[in-house]
Enzyme design. Structure first.
Site, PDB file in Angstrom:
ATOM      1  N   THR A  48      63.392  25.433  10.860  1.00  0.00           N
ATOM      2  CA  THR A  48      63.785  25.648   9.474  1.00  0.00           C
ATOM      3  C   THR A  48      65.180  26.265   9.393  1.00  0.00           C
ATOM      4  O   THR A  48      65.986  25.898   8.529  1.00  0.00           O
ATOM      5  CB  THR A  48      62.775  26.571   8.764  1.00  0.00           C
ATOM      6  OG1 THR A  48      61.459  26.076   8.983  1.00  0.00           O
ATOM      7  CG2 THR A  48      63.035  26.615   7.272  1.00  0.00           C
ATOM      8  N   THR A  49      65.484  27.190  10.304  1.00  0.00           N
ATOM      9  CA  THR A  49      66.808  27.813  10.328  1.00  0.00           C
ATOM     10  C   THR A  49      67.883  26.794  10.671  1.00  0.00           C
ATOM     11  O   THR A  49      69.045  26.954  10.283  1.00  0.00           O
ATOM     12  CB  THR A  49      66.831  28.983  11.326  1.00  0.00           C
ATOM     13  OG1 THR A  49      65.772  29.899  10.994  1.00  0.00           O
ATOM     14  CG2 THR A  49      68.149  29.726  11.300  1.00  0.00           C
ATOM     15  N   TYR A 111      52.395  22.203   2.846  1.00  0.00           N
ATOM     16  CA  TYR A 111      52.225  21.595   1.529  1.00  0.00           C
ATOM     17  C   TYR A 111      50.902  20.861   1.345  1.00  0.00           C
ATOM     18  O   TYR A 111      50.222  21.053   0.338  1.00  0.00           O
ATOM     19  CB  TYR A 111      53.391  20.660   1.173  1.00  0.00           C
ATOM     20  CG  TYR A 111      53.374  20.232  -0.279  1.00  0.00           C
ATOM     21  CD1 TYR A 111      53.744  21.121  -1.276  1.00  0.00           C
ATOM     22  CD2 TYR A 111      52.946  18.961  -0.647  1.00  0.00           C
ATOM     23  CE1 TYR A 111      53.688  20.752  -2.616  1.00  0.00           C
ATOM     24  CE2 TYR A 111      52.893  18.591  -1.976  1.00  0.00           C
ATOM     25  CZ  TYR A 111      53.269  19.484  -2.958  1.00  0.00           C
ATOM     26  OH  TYR A 111      53.208  19.110  -4.280  1.00  0.00           O
ATOM     27  N   TYR A 137      53.699  26.754  15.709  1.00  0.00           N
ATOM     28  CA  TYR A 137      54.437  27.632  14.806  1.00  0.00           C
ATOM     29  C   TYR A 137      53.530  27.939  13.626  1.00  0.00           C
ATOM     30  O   TYR A 137      53.279  27.088  12.775  1.00  0.00           O
ATOM     31  CB  TYR A 137      55.730  26.937  14.353  1.00  0.00           C
ATOM     32  CG  TYR A 137      56.657  27.779  13.489  1.00  0.00           C
ATOM     33  CD1 TYR A 137      56.470  29.147  13.316  1.00  0.00           C
ATOM     34  CD2 TYR A 137      57.730  27.178  12.839  1.00  0.00           C
ATOM     35  CE1 TYR A 137      57.330  29.896  12.534  1.00  0.00           C
ATOM     36  CE2 TYR A 137      58.597  27.921  12.046  1.00  0.00           C
ATOM     37  CZ  TYR A 137      58.389  29.276  11.901  1.00  0.00           C
ATOM     38  OH  TYR A 137      59.252  30.018  11.123  1.00  0.00           O
ATOM     39  N   ARG A 142      55.211  29.967   4.522  1.00  0.00           N
ATOM     40  CA  ARG A 142      55.890  28.698   4.243  1.00  0.00           C
ATOM     41  C   ARG A 142      54.930  27.511   4.187  1.00  0.00           C
ATOM     42  O   ARG A 142      55.095  26.606   3.388  1.00  0.00           O
ATOM     43  CB  ARG A 142      56.950  28.423   5.321  1.00  0.00           C
ATOM     44  CG  ARG A 142      58.202  29.257   5.193  1.00  0.00           C
ATOM     45  CD  ARG A 142      59.252  28.773   6.180  1.00  0.00           C
ATOM     46  NE  ARG A 142      60.428  29.612   6.197  1.00  0.00           N
ATOM     47  CZ  ARG A 142      61.480  29.463   5.403  1.00  0.00           C
ATOM     48  NH1 ARG A 142      61.507  28.500   4.520  1.00  0.00           N
ATOM     49  NH2 ARG A 142      62.513  30.282   5.502  1.00  0.00           N
ATOM     50  N   LYS A 165      54.520  30.636  18.101  1.00  0.00           N
ATOM     51  CA  LYS A 165      55.524  31.424  17.384  1.00  0.00           C
ATOM     52  C   LYS A 165      54.803  31.966  16.166  1.00  0.00           C
ATOM     53  O   LYS A 165      54.405  31.214  15.278  1.00  0.00           O
ATOM     54  CB  LYS A 165      56.725  30.575  16.971  1.00  0.00           C
ATOM     55  CG  LYS A 165      57.733  31.351  16.131  1.00  0.00           C
ATOM     56  CD  LYS A 165      58.852  30.473  15.594  1.00  0.00           C
ATOM     57  CE  LYS A 165      59.771  31.288  14.670  1.00  0.00           C
ATOM     58  NZ  LYS A 165      60.836  30.440  14.064  1.00  0.00           N
ATOM     59  N   ILE A 207      61.591  34.274  18.761  1.00  0.00           N
ATOM     60  CA  ILE A 207      62.436  33.198  18.250  1.00  0.00           C
ATOM     61  C   ILE A 207      63.093  33.765  17.004  1.00  0.00           C
ATOM     62  O   ILE A 207      62.444  33.966  15.983  1.00  0.00           O
ATOM     63  CB  ILE A 207      61.633  31.921  17.967  1.00  0.00           C
ATOM     64  CG1 ILE A 207      61.050  31.389  19.279  1.00  0.00           C
ATOM     65  CG2 ILE A 207      62.520  30.863  17.307  1.00  0.00           C
ATOM     66  CD1 ILE A 207      60.194  30.133  19.125  1.00  0.00           C
TER      67      ILE A 207
END
Length: 297
Positions: A48-49, A111, A137, A142, A165, A207
């Site tokens: 995402t980053t 989502y 992850y 999110r 993560k 991370i």
């Protein structure tokens, strides 16, 4: 087995530099070299980053190829390969393996809110398609789903599931996951501010978003924690706390890109719907970088 390759220490969730609307390949290569020179023990592109939601598939794959090629085996590359579409996640993971990545980072499907069984089948499908380690992850804020410890334990029985993560913000999970999966299950913090506490409970590394801006300090913190020198790690943490806060006043990747711009390393270009930080936040980031010793006053 490949799943037991150690991924430890400070690993930046790399930003993707842009210039005139395109991936800035030259700046990305320079970032890779700078990160490695400053002690980062791994690289995590196209999460995402790295603005993966607004990269095309071709751009996503190209970024992985560049990072792997530039790293030249000096540190492991954990390539982002997440999607809420299982077929797409498999495609990205297969490409990462072909490109030479050392592992893939696969987010819980966002989502569409799968059940625990749906998440298990999603990760199993990716597991069955590749032959390299997979880091789960888990980021409920999110993705709107939280993988249970029980589901994670089931997945760890598969050949390629290697670790997590963890961005749940629940430090109890470190101990619970260690109890369920054992000490070889790789546990990586996904939150900069609580990474030190995470390490004390049995984590293996972080991370990190802030490592984009402060790779040496983040690496020193993780190194001290891994050696059991928590007093030394706390001294580094004290320097980083204002920067952790400042970087996340607005979306973390925007904060990281602003910090890198202040260091003269990239253009501060971000794709909509995200935007560069406001002047007020930029001022706070600069002040935090001065406090940390990254910039002169």
């Amino acid at each position: 087995m490949t799943k037991h390759i150690a991924f430890t220490g400070s690993m930046p969730a790399l930003v993707t530099p842009f210039k005139a609307g395109k991936v800035d390949e030259e700046a990305l290569r320079a970032l890779v070299d700078w990160q490695i020179a400053n002690g980062s023990t791994g690289l995590v592109p196209v999460g995402t980053t790295g603005e993966s939601p607004t990269l095309s598939h071709d751009e996503h794959k190209r970024v992985v190829e560049i990072v792997v090629a530039q790293a030249k085996g000096r540190v492991p590359v954990i390539a982002g390969a997440g999607s809420n579409n299982t077929i797409e996640a498999i495609d990205l993971a297969v490409h990462a393996e072909k490109a030479g990545a050392d592992a893939v980072l696969v987010v819980t499907p966002y989502y569409n809110k799968p059940t625990q069984e749906g998440m298990y089948q999603h990760f199993k499908a990716v597991n069955d398609a590749v032959g390299l380690p997979i880091i789960i992850y888990n980021i409920p804020p999110r993705s709107v789903v939280d993988m249970s410890v029980e589901t994670m334990a089931r997945l760890y029985e598969l050949k390629n599931i290697a670790g997590v993560k963890d961005a749940t913000a629940n430090l109890a999970r470190v101990s619970q996951q260690r109890h369920a999966m054992g000490p070889d299950f790789i546990q990586l913090s996904g939150e900069d501010m609580t990474a030190l506490a995470y390490m004390a409970a049995g984590g293996h590394g972080c991370i990190s978003v802030v490592a984009n801006i402060a790779p040496r300090l983040c690496a020193d913190l993780m190194d001290a924690a891994l050696k059991g020198d928590f007093a030394g790690a706390l001294k580094v943490q004290d320097r980083l706390v204002p920067l952790h806060d400042a970087t996340f006043k607005e979306p973390g990747l925007a904060g990281a890109k602003h910090g890198l711009k202040l260091l003269g390393r990239i253009e501060e270009e971000i794709r909509l719907p995200l935007m560069p930080v406001t002047p007020a936040t930029g001022k706070v980031i600069r002040e935090a970088m001065v406090f940390a010793g990254l910039l002169n006053a």
